[in-house]
Write an enzyme that holds these catalytic residues in place. Sequence first.
Site, mmCIF file in Angstrom:
data_model
loop_
_atom_site.group_PDB
_atom_site.id
_atom_site.type_symbol
_atom_site.label_atom_id
_atom_site.label_comp_id
_atom_site.label_asym_id
_atom_site.label_seq_id
_atom_site.Cartn_x
_atom_site.Cartn_y
_atom_site.Cartn_z
ATOM 1 N N CYS A 87 -40.134 -28.241 -32.711
ATOM 2 C CA CYS A 87 -41.330 -28.254 -33.540
ATOM 3 C C CYS A 87 -41.133 -27.304 -34.727
ATOM 4 O O CYS A 87 -40.209 -26.498 -34.746
ATOM 5 C CB CYS A 87 -42.547 -27.815 -32.728
ATOM 6 N N HIS A 134 -47.129 -26.466 -35.931
ATOM 7 C CA HIS A 134 -48.143 -25.672 -35.235
ATOM 8 C C HIS A 134 -47.853 -24.198 -35.476
ATOM 9 O O HIS A 134 -46.806 -23.838 -35.999
ATOM 10 C CB HIS A 134 -48.220 -25.995 -33.737
#
Length: 159
Positions: free
Chosen positions: A127, A99
């Site tokens: 992430c 992301h």
Amino acid sequence: MKQLTKALLLLICAAMCIPALGEEATYSIDVDCYNNIVTVYRASDGAVVRQMICSSGSGASPSPQGNYVMPEPYNRRERKEWYIFGKYASRIWGNYLFHSYLFNAEDDATVNQESVISMGTNASHGCIRLYIDDAKWISENCLPGTKVRLFWGSTQELY
């Protein structure tokens, strides 16, 4: 009849966007968590298509090392412009996603400056944070079925 037509259109769109069962994905992705570089390869010949600076997991929250296959989205917000804390989230495995860098709200004016400044370092909670254009590119081009390899350094074995 109207619902049937709508369902048929959705089915056709899904078939055009998702590789058919047994069909190979178009790309594969390597994430070097030591150097914080994402490399995308064309699956057919292994040619490098794109390289991106990222921020992978840090200290107590490392990115999960291993080989993964990107799944279908778990919810309707994945692979869309906004996904709670960032943009263009694409699931790698479990709670780990590609992301964009972080925002404080779903508003471009609320960019989290610390998140931007830390790009290229081990600063995430696991992430893989990317610049917006790179996160968008992955969400649009690396469909479910794409192989992803997360590793520490450059001496790891290939898939």
